[in-house]
Design a protein around this motif. Sequence first.
Motif, PDB file in Angstrom:
ATOM      1  N   SER A 267       0.880  -1.063  -0.184  1.00 17.06           N
ATOM      2  CA  SER A 267       0.094  -0.148  -0.037  1.00 17.06           C
ATOM      3  C   SER A 267       0.910   1.297   0.004  1.00 17.06           C
ATOM      4  N   TRP A 268       2.210   1.235   0.363  1.00 12.28           N
ATOM      5  CA  TRP A 268       2.906   2.444   0.399  1.00 12.28           C
ATOM      6  C   TRP A 268       3.259   2.710  -0.959  1.00 12.28           C
ATOM      7  N   ARG A 269       3.514   1.654  -2.001  1.00 11.50           N
ATOM      8  CA  ARG A 269       4.111   1.847  -3.473  1.00 11.50           C
ATOM      9  C   ARG A 269       5.264   2.752  -3.415  1.00 11.50           C
ATOM     10  N   VAL A 270       6.256   2.223  -2.564  1.00  5.01           N
ATOM     11  CA  VAL A 270       7.517   2.640  -2.515  1.00  5.01           C
ATOM     12  C   VAL A 270       8.241   2.867  -4.067  1.00  5.01           C
ATOM     13  N   LEU A 271       8.237   1.855  -4.414  1.00  2.00           N
ATOM     14  CA  LEU A 271       8.904   1.725  -5.858  1.00  2.00           C
ATOM     15  C   LEU A 271       8.315   2.536  -7.030  1.00  2.00           C
ATOM     16  N   TYR A 272       6.961   2.595  -6.804  1.00  7.30           N
ATOM     17  CA  TYR A 272       6.271   3.414  -7.710  1.00  7.30           C
ATOM     18  C   TYR A 272       6.735   4.932  -7.556  1.00  7.30           C
ATOM     19  N   LEU A 273       6.629   5.263  -6.284  1.00  8.18           N
ATOM     20  CA  LEU A 273       7.026   6.631  -6.178  1.00  8.18           C
ATOM     21  C   LEU A 273       8.533   6.929  -6.316  1.00  8.18           C
ATOM     22  N   LEU A 274       9.161   5.916  -5.985  1.00  8.84           N
ATOM     23  CA  LEU A 274      10.657   6.241  -6.457  1.00  8.84           C
ATOM     24  C   LEU A 274      10.854   6.390  -8.062  1.00  8.84           C
ATOM     25  N   CYS A 275      10.310   5.525  -8.830  1.00 10.00           N
ATOM     26  CA  CYS A 275      10.315   5.750 -10.243  1.00 10.00           C
ATOM     27  C   CYS A 275       9.802   7.067 -10.665  1.00 10.00           C
ATOM     28  N   ILE A 276       8.695   7.561 -10.070  1.00  7.11           N
ATOM     29  CA  ILE A 276       8.303   8.875 -10.299  1.00  7.11           C
ATOM     30  C   ILE A 276       9.291   9.935 -10.178  1.00  7.11           C
ATOM     31  N   GLN A 277      10.098   9.889  -8.876  1.00  8.23           N
ATOM     32  CA  GLN A 277      11.033  10.763  -8.717  1.00  8.23           C
ATOM     33  C   GLN A 277      12.401  10.797  -9.335  1.00  8.23           C
ATOM     34  N   LEU A 278      12.701   9.480 -10.100  1.00 11.15           N
ATOM     35  CA  LEU A 278      13.778   9.115 -10.789  1.00 11.15           C
ATOM     36  C   LEU A 278      13.341   9.774 -12.098  1.00 11.15           C
TER      37      LEU A 278
END
Length: 837
Positions: A267-278
């Motif tokens: 539910s945190w979707r850390v990898l998704y948020l990381l890819c957005i930032q990258l």
Amino acid sequence: METTTLEFINQTFPNEASLVAIEPIMQKLRNKIRQVDAEILAAVRQQSSSGTRAKEDLAAAMQAIQELMQRIKEIKGKAEQSEAMVQEICRDIKKLDFAKKHITTTITALHRLAMLVSAIDQLQTMAAKRLYKEAAGQLEAVNQLCGHFEAYRDIPKINELREKFKNIKQMLKSHVFSDFSSLGTARLKEDGNLMQQLADACLVVDALDASVREELISIVCNKELTAYRQIFEGTELARLDKVERRYAWIKRQMRTNEEIWKIFPSSWRVLYLLCIQLCKATRVQLIETLNELKEKPDVATLLQTLKSTTDFEKDLATTFGEENESAVGRGVDSEDEADDAQHDVEDEKSASAIRKKYEKQLAAKSGKNELEDTNNKIQLSFYGIISSCFEPHMSAYVELEEKTLMESVDKLVQTESWEAEEGSQTNILSSSTQVFLIIKKSLKRCSALTRNQTLYNLFLVFQRILKAYAAKLLSRLPRGGTGIVAAATGTDGLIKTSDKDERVICYIVNTAEYCHETAGQLAENISKMIDPQFADKIDMSEVQDEFSVVITRALATLVQGLETKLEAELAAMARMAWATMESVGDQSEYVNGISAVLSSSVPAISALLSPVYYQFFLDKLAASFAPRFHANIYKCKRISETGAQQMLLDTHAVKTLLLEVPSLGGQNAASASYNKFVGREMGKAEALLKVILSPVESIADTYRTLLLEGTTADFQRLLDLKGLKKAEQQPLLDYYNRRGPSGVGSSNPLATVAPAPIVTLAPASPPAPVTPTAATMASRDAVMARAAALGRGAMAQSAAAAAAVSSTGLKRIFALAESAKEGASKKEGTFRKLFNT
């Protein structure tokens, strides 16, 4: 009533014999009267006695009501006494009840306070030992217990406990952040228990404030971003041709750290948020790289970079479940697939909306917090997140596409055979289909990369390419002669066309029509695939207007070329010795020449043009040739009566020939407007010849009657044709001017050849208006009858010649028409739709 009584008497005593029974009837009526009087008296007596009884009943009811009111007052007084007695008895019981309630609340609060103190102490111990899994459950319990003491904030002990709980949460936060600092180190991979400990720590973060989770995610993402910037910012790897190294590094990080990303709850979707930032960081760095370029970027490098970027965006979108939007964001291999993909997108969007709706409902049932729902609802699309930065720098690509397309069009036109493709039923030039084919390939290349400003700029290039192709078609049309030689030979402005030229012109007409239709389809397809903000700007009307001009100019050139062929026959007509002609014979040779020209050109033109443009060609031809033939009569030097009869026969033959021209092209029947126009214009020539045949003494009246639009100048020219000398003409001109001309000059807007100006003798004073009278009308009728007789006489004198004509000239024309019908190939009305195949 009187009438009723009389009727009763007449009914009872209908005749004199019935009067014998009058006494019994009278006695019966008297008895009935006595009976009714008795009933009335009994009723009056009964009513009198019932009134007295009603008064007595009313008085009794009033007495009963008074007794009832008295009893109610007594009951009310007793009830008040009973209530006072009950309140006196229950006063002490109520005090005891309140006391019990307060004691119960106090006991419950003290019990919860004891639980809170114990829970905080246990939580402190767990936090010190970093027992994150147990601490997460304990945090939830303490949070619930603290909620019961919101109303006791003023109590020092409660405030002390709340402050202690706050410090414990801060300690847990610092421990968790400290443990997460080991992410990406060798120690984390070697120690399996540490991975589980970090997973348990995520449960603690969920139990803490939402801001703690956001801060932790930000720290994790910033750590990766720092490593990314150190490698790719301001280094050799920041170049455009090294962009694939960036995307390979990101994919490698996602793949090698897969176990790390599993630590965090989904539910945190850390990898998704990381890819957005990258992706955002990559976009910023690419913008800086593009802006620092001193010259326009190399197109090949730019396109390769953009292609790698769009592929990377597509991979990320697929990884994070954006497959349903891929057809919208990226290119489709063909226009048919684009249409299918558009329908699929609409279906998937609806399904996605339904799926998200039920996911929200399930999330609410499972107790997910508000922030999690927000993250699920708000999701940025990967499509265009990086590639959109290339839009301002794609002008070099658009310029290269335009240059390539223009060179291709030039090459196609240079190698064009100007013949229809063998076996083709559309009769269009092969270069036109090739032009749209290269445009389709260019559109496919661009739509696979971007569908924003660059695609719109490329659409403007398509417009210029098609306009250039229309100009090249226009330049291929035959042109009239120019220069000193053309002026000296009298061919200045005349367009000469061979049979091949006529075929080429027809191919150009069909090709322009095909391009007009296909350009509209091209605009429709582009408007479907381009970004919605540009869809309203997609319009091919200007290009379609260019091809409409090509069609109009081509058909006009076709008519002018045929006019040039007929010009020699008209010149032969003007050179004939009409003044010395002794007898009327077969139709003249120039009529056969006109027949030969039309018979050789019209069937071929009809076989290549569509019915609409063929009819347009016929209308233009008739509008040009008929007035030219009429004006050509004035070019003859002198016409005798025999010559006028021969010319009248020739005119009738030419008129018949023009009416039969549509059948040469395979039409079953000419249009009514065409027949009407030919009949009207050729009728003017016939009327002119009938005037020439009229006697000199009545020629002015005949001219005024038959040629309503004739002028004084035309009348003088007609007298010259008749061979009258100037002295003989003057009385006739004076008479004509005194009577007044019947009209002004010709008002036919379709006439393209005007008679050559001739100097006329102007009258001394303007003619006075003539008021028509009975005598004038009779004279007009007589002139009309005489002119008709002259025409019939001329035709009768040439009956043998007319028979010869029907057996030679016209039969030959009709035979040619029939052969043209049999030889004409069937034309198809629709063109191949390139963008729908």
